[in-house]
Design a protein around this motif. Structure first.
Motif, PDB file in Angstrom:
ATOM      1  N   ALA A  91       7.468  26.670  21.767  1.00 39.80           N
ATOM      2  CA  ALA A  91       6.560  25.959  21.323  1.00 39.80           C
ATOM      3  C   ALA A  91       6.317  25.129  22.115  1.00 39.80           C
ATOM      4  O   ALA A  91       7.589  24.392  21.925  1.00 39.80           O
ATOM      5  CB  ALA A  91       5.488  26.485  20.183  1.00 39.80           C
ATOM      6  N   PRO A  92       5.387  24.218  22.207  1.00 37.51           N
ATOM      7  CA  PRO A  92       5.212  22.788  23.350  1.00 37.51           C
ATOM      8  C   PRO A  92       6.059  21.604  22.463  1.00 37.51           C
ATOM      9  O   PRO A  92       5.379  20.982  22.559  1.00 37.51           O
ATOM     10  CB  PRO A  92       4.069  22.873  24.020  1.00 37.51           C
ATOM     11  CG  PRO A  92       3.560  23.975  23.674  1.00 37.51           C
ATOM     12  CD  PRO A  92       3.824  25.024  22.688  1.00 37.51           C
ATOM     13  N   SER A  93       5.531  22.106  20.975  1.00 35.82           N
ATOM     14  CA  SER A  93       5.326  21.070  20.343  1.00 35.82           C
ATOM     15  C   SER A  93       5.525  21.961  18.076  1.00 35.82           C
ATOM     16  O   SER A  93       5.940  22.527  18.484  1.00 35.82           O
ATOM     17  CB  SER A  93       4.576  20.519  20.047  1.00 35.82           C
ATOM     18  OG  SER A  93       3.217  21.044  19.077  1.00 35.82           O
ATOM     19  N   GLY A  94       6.370  20.096  17.755  1.00 34.29           N
ATOM     20  CA  GLY A  94       6.430  21.052  16.585  1.00 34.29           C
ATOM     21  C   GLY A  94       7.275  19.952  15.552  1.00 34.29           C
ATOM     22  O   GLY A  94       6.795  19.032  16.509  1.00 34.29           O
ATOM     23  N   HIS A  95       7.339  19.467  14.078  1.00 36.70           N
ATOM     24  CA  HIS A  95       8.080  18.779  13.710  1.00 36.70           C
ATOM     25  C   HIS A  95       9.344  19.121  13.436  1.00 36.70           C
ATOM     26  O   HIS A  95       9.191  19.632  12.793  1.00 36.70           O
ATOM     27  CB  HIS A  95       6.453  18.480  13.001  1.00 36.70           C
ATOM     28  CG  HIS A  95       5.096  18.450  12.703  1.00 36.70           C
ATOM     29  ND1 HIS A  95       5.008  16.772  13.632  1.00 36.70           N
ATOM     30  CD2 HIS A  95       4.820  18.445  12.760  1.00 36.70           C
ATOM     31  CE1 HIS A  95       3.841  16.886  13.936  1.00 36.70           C
ATOM     32  NE2 HIS A  95       3.436  18.425  13.708  1.00 36.70           N
ATOM     33  N   MET A  96       9.671  17.811  12.982  1.00 37.28           N
ATOM     34  CA  MET A  96      11.064  17.813  11.894  1.00 37.28           C
ATOM     35  C   MET A  96      11.107  17.275  10.768  1.00 37.28           C
ATOM     36  O   MET A  96      10.617  16.110  11.095  1.00 37.28           O
ATOM     37  CB  MET A  96      12.460  17.826  13.264  1.00 37.28           C
ATOM     38  CG  MET A  96      13.097  18.751  13.637  1.00 37.28           C
ATOM     39  SD  MET A  96      14.418  18.545  14.230  1.00 37.28           S
ATOM     40  CE  MET A  96      15.439  18.925  14.059  1.00 37.28           C
ATOM     41  N   TRP A  97      11.431  17.348   9.897  1.00 37.16           N
ATOM     42  CA  TRP A  97      11.968  16.870   8.493  1.00 37.16           C
ATOM     43  C   TRP A  97      12.802  17.056   7.448  1.00 37.16           C
ATOM     44  O   TRP A  97      13.455  18.121   7.998  1.00 37.16           O
ATOM     45  CB  TRP A  97      10.513  16.569   8.014  1.00 37.16           C
ATOM     46  CG  TRP A  97      10.384  17.405   7.659  1.00 37.16           C
ATOM     47  CD1 TRP A  97      10.278  17.616   5.484  1.00 37.16           C
ATOM     48  CD2 TRP A  97       9.474  18.323   7.468  1.00 37.16           C
ATOM     49  NE1 TRP A  97       9.893  18.731   5.371  1.00 37.16           N
ATOM     50  CE2 TRP A  97       9.620  19.198   6.334  1.00 37.16           C
ATOM     51  CE3 TRP A  97       9.255  18.742   8.633  1.00 37.16           C
ATOM     52  CZ2 TRP A  97       8.400  20.884   6.727  1.00 37.16           C
ATOM     53  CZ3 TRP A  97       8.187  20.145   8.910  1.00 37.16           C
ATOM     54  CH2 TRP A  97       7.933  20.970   7.279  1.00 37.16           C
ATOM     55  N   GLY A  98      13.730  16.551   6.713  1.00 38.83           N
ATOM     56  CA  GLY A  98      14.620  16.957   5.820  1.00 38.83           C
ATOM     57  C   GLY A  98      15.130  15.858   5.133  1.00 38.83           C
ATOM     58  O   GLY A  98      14.548  14.577   4.527  1.00 38.83           O
ATOM     59  N   THR A  99      16.765  15.664   4.722  1.00 37.10           N
ATOM     60  CA  THR A  99      16.944  15.430   3.869  1.00 37.10           C
ATOM     61  C   THR A  99      19.165  14.716   4.530  1.00 37.10           C
ATOM     62  O   THR A  99      19.464  15.640   4.656  1.00 37.10           O
ATOM     63  CB  THR A  99      17.103  15.291   2.109  1.00 37.10           C
ATOM     64  OG1 THR A  99      17.677  16.798   1.879  1.00 37.10           O
ATOM     65  CG2 THR A  99      15.769  15.209   2.258  1.00 37.10           C
ATOM     66  N   PHE A 100      19.792  14.197   3.896  1.00 38.42           N
ATOM     67  CA  PHE A 100      21.234  13.960   4.217  1.00 38.42           C
ATOM     68  C   PHE A 100      21.650  14.174   2.191  1.00 38.42           C
ATOM     69  O   PHE A 100      21.391  13.402   1.661  1.00 38.42           O
ATOM     70  CB  PHE A 100      21.728  12.295   4.631  1.00 38.42           C
ATOM     71  CG  PHE A 100      21.344  12.873   6.367  1.00 38.42           C
ATOM     72  CD1 PHE A 100      21.467  14.283   6.949  1.00 38.42           C
ATOM     73  CD2 PHE A 100      20.604  11.985   6.942  1.00 38.42           C
ATOM     74  CE1 PHE A 100      21.751  14.025   8.738  1.00 38.42           C
ATOM     75  CE2 PHE A 100      20.435  11.812   7.996  1.00 38.42           C
ATOM     76  CZ  PHE A 100      21.084  13.772   8.441  1.00 38.42           C
ATOM     77  N   ARG A 101      22.493  14.487   1.793  1.00 35.69           N
ATOM     78  CA  ARG A 101      23.126  14.670   0.414  1.00 35.69           C
ATOM     79  C   ARG A 101      23.969  13.199   1.257  1.00 35.69           C
ATOM     80  O   ARG A 101      25.030  13.341   1.313  1.00 35.69           O
ATOM     81  CB  ARG A 101      23.904  15.732   0.776  1.00 35.69           C
ATOM     82  CG  ARG A 101      24.306  15.940  -0.865  1.00 35.69           C
ATOM     83  CD  ARG A 101      23.378  15.086  -2.300  1.00 35.69           C
ATOM     84  NE  ARG A 101      22.052  16.111  -2.415  1.00 35.69           N
ATOM     85  CZ  ARG A 101      22.577  17.133  -3.305  1.00 35.69           C
ATOM     86  NH1 ARG A 101      22.991  17.383  -3.578  1.00 35.69           N
ATOM     87  NH2 ARG A 101      21.012  18.183  -3.185  1.00 35.69           N
ATOM     88  N   ILE A 102      24.303  12.184  -0.020  1.00 33.78           N
ATOM     89  CA  ILE A 102      24.727  11.992   0.661  1.00 33.78           C
ATOM     90  C   ILE A 102      26.154  11.364  -1.519  1.00 33.78           C
ATOM     91  O   ILE A 102      25.397  11.688  -2.379  1.00 33.78           O
ATOM     92  CB  ILE A 102      23.993   9.728   0.580  1.00 33.78           C
ATOM     93  CG1 ILE A 102      23.579  10.013   1.589  1.00 33.78           C
ATOM     94  CG2 ILE A 102      25.767   8.882   0.169  1.00 33.78           C
ATOM     95  CD1 ILE A 102      24.225  10.024   2.627  1.00 33.78           C
ATOM     96  N   GLU A 103      27.545  11.168  -0.940  1.00 28.85           N
ATOM     97  CA  GLU A 103      28.303  11.073  -2.042  1.00 28.85           C
ATOM     98  C   GLU A 103      28.406   9.340  -2.662  1.00 28.85           C
ATOM     99  O   GLU A 103      28.767   8.989  -2.027  1.00 28.85           O
ATOM    100  CB  GLU A 103      28.998  11.690  -2.122  1.00 28.85           C
ATOM    101  CG  GLU A 103      30.363  11.754  -2.811  1.00 28.85           C
ATOM    102  CD  GLU A 103      31.541  12.942  -2.963  1.00 28.85           C
ATOM    103  OE1 GLU A 103      32.022  13.045  -3.975  1.00 28.85           O
ATOM    104  OE2 GLU A 103      31.488  14.079  -2.092  1.00 28.85           O
ATOM    105  N   ARG A 104      28.956   9.125  -3.817  1.00 29.95           N
ATOM    106  CA  ARG A 104      29.084   8.000  -3.837  1.00 29.95           C
ATOM    107  C   ARG A 104      30.260   8.107  -4.560  1.00 29.95           C
ATOM    108  O   ARG A 104      31.509   9.074  -4.461  1.00 29.95           O
ATOM    109  CB  ARG A 104      28.252   7.408  -5.235  1.00 29.95           C
ATOM    110  CG  ARG A 104      26.925   7.172  -5.289  1.00 29.95           C
ATOM    111  CD  ARG A 104      25.754   6.382  -6.160  1.00 29.95           C
ATOM    112  NE  ARG A 104      24.646   6.573  -5.905  1.00 29.95           N
ATOM    113  CZ  ARG A 104      23.626   7.769  -6.577  1.00 29.95           C
ATOM    114  NH1 ARG A 104      24.629   8.823  -6.646  1.00 29.95           N
ATOM    115  NH2 ARG A 104      22.563   7.257  -6.711  1.00 29.95           N
ATOM    116  N   THR A 105      31.127   7.092  -4.729  1.00 29.70           N
ATOM    117  CA  THR A 105      32.358   6.828  -4.688  1.00 29.70           C
ATOM    118  C   THR A 105      32.791   7.187  -6.177  1.00 29.70           C
ATOM    119  O   THR A 105      34.137   7.591  -6.668  1.00 29.70           O
ATOM    120  CB  THR A 105      33.500   4.834  -5.031  1.00 29.70           C
ATOM    121  OG1 THR A 105      31.597   4.740  -6.398  1.00 29.70           O
ATOM    122  CG2 THR A 105      33.198   5.229  -3.447  1.00 29.70           C
TER     123      THR A 105
END
Length: 378
Positions: free
Chosen positions: A335-349
């Motif tokens: 399709a000629p258009s769309g959207h993207m979004w999301g998350t990154f899972r980040i780990e602390r020490t």
């Protein structure tokens, strides 16, 4: 600014200020050691605020190799608080530390969700230019198309891809891509300008094709007709128009999407986009990216979910010494258009995790697709 890994890893910055003159000297030594250019920038800004202050600041790499001789690279220039840098401006990248030269500017719309009215952050927000009930307005921001010195590429490859600017190939394979190595987009605030007496201060195969030395000009590198023709012919595929930014728990994510073109595949049209993402640790704690979670909506009505370990095969660590990681990837839609979004899972020490929002962004195609990108064709 971070893990600036300049190939010549020893930097001595001398800043002498008074009310009448400023002198900044940049020196380097051949090595692969990392340097912390952020301190150089902060120190220059800090001492620039003082009157009648003379200070000498030295920055040295750890484990300095024996027998290496200091070599002058150039002289720092004042940062431009207003206006833009011209074609031919030499610079150091304030985050990744590589040497480069400006080809031409882009005027983008920056959608900074950190500057918008805060709303509930319990979930990743839907796509579009709306945050809560308030429409986000883009602010004009200058970026630059630049060449990276090939001598520095091996030493920044772990923090930033040096073959991130890709194009669709001209042949029948609808999935074939090719890249122009050492081509990048740099934000105005990431430019640390300097000048040099060398006629070829940047090593890149396109440097002398695109630029020529002219001592009467400032900066002394002026565009050749081949650069102007290449820019005009490839404008639809190079153009940077929208930048999206959002910070979650001191982790800032910047996304820049690029439309690449359309190809036919099995009697249907496939539209391609490239997107560049930069993660920056704005805090002091060490964190590591572990997982990605994408939602991709197509105008055709499909919603796709993508989960996986890391990004581009890596799980980068973001620390105070090396706080940034930048990469590019691709997405295609029927399709000629769309959207993207999301998350990154980040780990602390300590083993705990948190999710960092990826700001939603639109995937828009050009209304009139022109000829395929020209790449190296002159």
């Amino acid at each position: 600014m971070a893990a600036g890994a300049l190939r010549r890893g020893f930097l001595t910055t001398v800043c002498k200020y008074n009310r009448k003159h400023t002198n900044r000297i940049l020196r380097t030594i051949e090595s692969s050691s990392a340097i912390d250019l952020s301190r150089a920038r902060l120190q220059c800004l800090a001492c620039g605020l003082a009157n009648n202050l003379q200070q000498t600041r030295f920055m040295s790499s750890r484990n300095r190799p024996e027998g290496k001789v200091l070599e002058t690279v150039g002289v720092f220039e004042a940062l431009k608080q207003h206006g833009k840098y011209e074609t031919g401006q030499l610079f150091l990248h304030s985050v990744f530390g590589y040497r480069g030269i400006v080809l031409f500017p882009w005027h983008a719309r920056l959608y900074d969700r950190d500057a918008a009215t805060p709303v509930s952050d319990s979930k990743a927000e839907p796509p579009g230019g709306v945050q809560g009930s308030k429409e986000m307005k883009g602010k004009t921001h200058t970026y630059y198309q630049v060449l990276i010195d090939t001598r520095d590429c091996p030493h920044i490859a772990q923090r930033s891809q040096t073959e991130a600017v890709t194009f669709l190939a001209n042949h029948d394979d609808s999935r074939a891509l090719y890249a122009i190595p050492g081509l990048d987009y740099v934000s105005h605030e990431d430019i640390l300008p300097y000048n040099s007496t060398e006629q070829v201060p940047i090593q890149h195969e396109l440097f002398e094709r695109f630029l020529q030395f002219n001592l009467e000009k400032t900066p002394p590198f002026v565009p050749r007709d081949t650069l102007k023709a290449w820019q005009e012919k490839n404008h639809p595929w190079l153009e940077l128009s929208d930048v999206h930014r959002e910070t979650t728990e001191n982790i800032r994510v910047t996304v820049i999407p690029f439309y690449m073109g359309v190809r036919e595949s099995q009697n249907s049209h496939v539209y391609w986009w490239r997107y560049c993402i930069r993660l920056e640790n704005m805090g002091v704690g060490v964190v590591q990216l572990r997982e990605r979670h994408w939602r991709i909506f197509s105008l055709s009505g499909t919603l796709e979910t993508v989960r996986g370990r890391g990004v581009v095969g890596r799980e980068p660590v973001l620390s105070k010494e090396q706080p940034a990681f930048q990469y590019s990837s691709h997405v295609s839609l029927q399709a000629p258009s769309g959207h993207m979004w999301g998350t990154f899972r980040i780990e602390r020490t300590d083993g705990s995790h948190f999710d960092v929002r990826i700001p939603p962004f639109s995937l828009e195609s050009n209304k009139e697709d022109k000829a395929p990108p020209a790449g190296y064709t002159f």
